[in-house]
Enzyme design. Structure first.
Site, PDB file in Angstrom:
ATOM      1  N   ALA A 158       0.806  -1.219   0.000  1.00  0.00           N
ATOM      2  CA  ALA A 158       0.000   0.000   0.000  1.00  0.00           C
ATOM      3  C   ALA A 158       0.839   1.269   0.000  1.00  0.00           C
ATOM      4  CB  ALA A 158      -0.940   0.002   1.204  1.00  0.00           C
ATOM      5  N   ASP A 159       2.141   1.146  -0.209  1.00  0.00           N
ATOM      6  CA  ASP A 159       3.010   2.320  -0.341  1.00  0.00           C
ATOM      7  C   ASP A 159       3.937   2.121  -1.540  1.00  0.00           C
ATOM      8  OD1 ASP A 159       4.076   4.816   0.259  1.00  0.00           O
ATOM      9  OD2 ASP A 159       5.515   4.035   1.715  1.00  0.00           O
ATOM     10  N   LEU A 160       3.366   1.625  -2.634  1.00  0.00           N
ATOM     11  CA  LEU A 160       4.161   1.294  -3.814  1.00  0.00           C
ATOM     12  C   LEU A 160       4.283   2.527  -4.704  1.00  0.00           C
ATOM     13  CD1 LEU A 160       5.618  -1.088  -5.208  1.00  0.00           C
ATOM     14  CD2 LEU A 160       3.543  -1.422  -6.558  1.00  0.00           C
ATOM     15  N   GLU A 200      -0.827   5.829  -5.905  1.00  0.00           N
ATOM     16  CA  GLU A 200       0.459   6.443  -5.561  1.00  0.00           C
ATOM     17  C   GLU A 200       1.404   6.458  -6.753  1.00  0.00           C
ATOM     18  OE1 GLU A 200       3.333   6.558  -1.629  1.00  0.00           O
ATOM     19  OE2 GLU A 200       1.909   4.918  -1.902  1.00  0.00           O
TER      20      GLU A 200
END
Length: 290
Positions: free
Chosen positions: A186-188, A219
């Protein structure tokens, strides 16, 4: 003893207050203990950092590794164990607040190649990382529900910077989109994909959740929104299609999460005093919503 970069110490203090300052102050001693426990030696390379953790270059038995210190290492270790080096950095050791990882090339990320090729690589990684989710991870259903509930008061507290129609659309997507049951990074973003030797590109620094792979798309849109062509609306939509096609993703779900997460991140950026990222989110939303 390591030297904690002052800008990292300042950021953690700003975000976490006294708890952040105490954690930063404990890091040199923690590194010393872990070096003894895992039989590693610290290199004379500068300590690197992101927003959440430090990366200390070390060696073990002549093999270059990275000692990562983070307050969110637990879920990261769970995710890296599940991936087992497939599309992501390999995990060697883990304990509370620390990971020992294979060393990738910190000087070469997907920011260093052209946008369209980078998007193809990143989209492929989204699919590669979509393995069955281990138990115990935060669920997207809960994250989405909280997002939908908290967007209006956050918007109001900031003076309603997001057009009301866009906010309502974002809330609708967050409330209605399916949750999913695969492991999601979820932080790619492009800076979290480093060049490797086992595989050309490997993901690092996961914020692991249980959800749908399309959650990773937004993102990858706002972090390089400034790289799009002159006709930015067309290029932003092309970027979304490129990520979806490369990852074999659902286009409607990816579009929905792009809208919801861009609104959420726009507000978060303003709450943190940022200026560039909210403008990037606005650019993406303009292209997707008109």
């Amino acid at each position: 003893m390591i030297v904690v970069p002052p800008e990292f110490a300042l950021w953690r203090s700003r975000v976490d207050g006294a708890a952040g300052r105490a954690w930063v102050a404990s890091l040199p001693e923690l590194v010393e203990r872990l070096c003894a426990r895992w039989a590693v030696t610290v290199d004379e390379a500068p300590v690197r950092h992101g927003g959440l953790g430090l990366a200390v270059m070390v060696h073990r038995a002549g093999v270059p590794c990275v000692l990562k210190l983070s307050q969110e290492a637990g879920d990261e270790a769970t995710a890296l164990t599940a991936w087992n080096g497939h599309g992501a950095v390999r995990l060697f050791e883990a304990t509370d607040g620390a990971l020992l990882l294979e060393r990738l090339d910190p000087h070469r990320t997907l920011h260093d190649i052209g946008l369209w090729k980078a998007a193809e690589v990143a989209g492929g990684l989204i699919r590669k990382l979509a393995v069955p989710a281990p138990t115990g991870l935060p669920c997207l259903d809960g994250i989405a529900s909280s997002m939908a509930e908290r967007l209006p008061p956050r918007q109001q507290a900031l003076g309603s910077p997001v057009p009301s129609a866009w906010l309502d659309t974002a809330r609708g997507f967050a409330a209605d989109l399916p949750g999913g049951d695969v492991l999601v990074h979820a932080d790619l973003h492009y800076g979290n994909v480093l060049a490797g030797s086992r595989e050309p590109w490997l993901a690092v620094d996961p914020r692991a959740i249980r959800g749908c792979p399309e959650f990773s798309v937004p993102e990858l849109m706002w972090t390089r929104a400034d790289d799009v062509d002159v006709d930015s609306d067309t290029a932003v939509r092309r970027l979304l299609r490129t990520l979806v096609d490369a990852g074999g993703l659902d286009a409607e779900i990816a579009h929905g999460w792009a809208v919801a997460r861009c609104v959420d991140y726009w507000l978060w950026g303003l709450e943190q005093g940022l200026t560039i990222d909210p403008a990037r989110c606005e650019r993406v939303l303009t292209a997707l919503l008109g």
